[in-house]
Write a protein that holds these residues in place. Structure first.
Motif, short mmCIF file in Angstrom:
data_model
loop_
_atom_site.label_atom_id
_atom_site.label_comp_id
_atom_site.label_asym_id
_atom_site.label_seq_id
_atom_site.Cartn_x
_atom_site.Cartn_y
_atom_site.Cartn_z
N ASP A 165 7.78 0.81 -6.87
CA ASP A 165 7.64 -0.17 -5.92
C ASP A 165 7.32 0.12 -4.38
O ASP A 165 7.26 -0.31 -3.40
CB ASP A 165 8.74 -1.26 -5.91
CG ASP A 165 8.40 -2.00 -7.37
OD1 ASP A 165 7.49 -2.45 -7.65
OD2 ASP A 165 9.68 -2.10 -8.05
N THR A 166 7.79 1.54 -4.15
CA THR A 166 7.74 2.20 -2.81
C THR A 166 6.34 1.99 -2.21
O THR A 166 5.42 2.46 -2.81
CB THR A 166 8.16 3.66 -3.06
OG1 THR A 166 9.64 3.65 -3.29
CG2 THR A 166 8.16 4.24 -1.58
N ALA A 167 6.26 1.46 -0.96
CA ALA A 167 4.96 1.08 -0.33
C ALA A 167 5.42 0.39 1.13
O ALA A 167 6.43 0.09 1.14
CB ALA A 167 4.13 0.24 -1.13
N ALA A 168 4.39 0.42 1.89
CA ALA A 168 4.47 -0.55 2.68
C ALA A 168 3.82 -2.01 2.50
O ALA A 168 2.88 -1.97 2.08
CB ALA A 168 3.44 0.00 4.05
N TYR A 169 4.79 -2.90 2.75
CA TYR A 169 4.36 -4.28 2.51
C TYR A 169 3.77 -4.96 3.49
O TYR A 169 4.46 -5.00 4.67
CB TYR A 169 5.72 -4.81 1.84
CG TYR A 169 6.16 -4.42 0.65
CD1 TYR A 169 5.97 -5.20 -0.63
CD2 TYR A 169 6.59 -3.02 0.12
CE1 TYR A 169 6.19 -4.74 -2.04
CE2 TYR A 169 6.83 -2.70 -1.18
CZ TYR A 169 6.49 -3.67 -2.31
OH TYR A 169 6.79 -3.14 -3.39
N GLN B 151 0.70 -1.15 -0.04
CA GLN B 151 0.02 -0.04 -0.08
C GLN B 151 1.02 1.28 0.11
O GLN B 151 1.70 1.40 0.80
CB GLN B 151 -1.08 -0.08 1.29
CG GLN B 151 -1.92 1.25 1.28
CD GLN B 151 -3.00 0.81 2.31
OE1 GLN B 151 -3.21 0.19 3.20
NE2 GLN B 151 -4.29 1.46 1.90
N ALA B 152 0.53 2.01 -1.15
CA ALA B 152 1.67 3.39 -1.00
C ALA B 152 0.47 4.38 -0.72
O ALA B 152 -0.70 4.30 -0.54
CB ALA B 152 1.84 3.57 -2.75
N PRO B 153 1.14 5.50 -0.05
CA PRO B 153 0.39 6.58 0.21
C PRO B 153 -0.79 7.17 -0.70
O PRO B 153 -0.31 7.38 -1.96
CB PRO B 153 1.25 7.76 0.27
CG PRO B 153 2.67 7.08 0.70
CD PRO B 153 2.72 5.97 -0.04
N GLY B 154 -1.84 7.20 -0.14
CA GLY B 154 -3.26 7.60 -1.17
C GLY B 154 -3.70 6.68 -2.14
O GLY B 154 -4.62 6.91 -2.78
N LYS B 155 -3.28 5.31 -1.86
CA LYS B 155 -3.45 4.21 -2.90
C LYS B 155 -4.13 3.24 -2.12
O LYS B 155 -3.97 3.12 -0.80
CB LYS B 155 -2.46 3.82 -3.61
CG LYS B 155 -1.88 4.69 -4.71
CD LYS B 155 -0.84 4.16 -5.69
CE LYS B 155 -0.53 5.06 -6.50
NZ LYS B 155 0.74 4.47 -7.48
#
Length: 124
Positions: free
Chosen positions: A90-94, A39-43
């Motif tokens: 690919d930057t996101a919380a996994y 989950q990426a910011p705002g998505k």
């Protein structure tokens, strides 16, 4: 208590690699489907990869196919996500997730347990 704990996130340059780990405590997950979401910011939280209780059954999002590999070591109650050729997108919380099988799913509502997440940041 049943817990899923992710580790291995961090900051990496584009083109680099990271390996995420998800360790389960409290029971063996050898018969359970395991998945990774991000989950990426705002998505919205999106599917990344999943692996069945038969380890050869795998599913990948098109955006990561050919770059990421999911695997599991049932003896260690651990699932891995090897991420190669990382891109800034690919930057996101996994997040690691567990499903009471039997089928691999790409839908977050089908998963029963979730870890707390680990941050992956890819710089250009």
């Amino acid at each position: 208590q049943v817990q899923l704990v992710e580790s291995g996130g961090g900051l990496v340059q584009a083109g680099g690699s990271l390996r995420l780990s998800c360790a389960a405590s409290g029971r063996s997950f050898s018969a359970h489907v395991m998945g990774w979401f991000r989950q990426a910011p705002g998505k919205e939280r999106e599917f990344v990869a999943a692996i069945g209780w038969i380890a050869g059954v795998r599913s990948y999002a098109d955006s990561v196919k050919g770059r990421f590999t999911i695997s599991r070591d049932n003896a260690k109650n651990t699932v891995y996500l090897q991420m190669n050729n990382l891109k800034p997108e690919d930057t996101a919380a996994y997040y690691c997730a567990e499903r009471f099988g039997p089928t691999v799913s790409r839908t977050r509502e089908d998963y029963d347990y979730w870890g707390q997440g680990t941050q992956v940041t890819v710089s250009s």
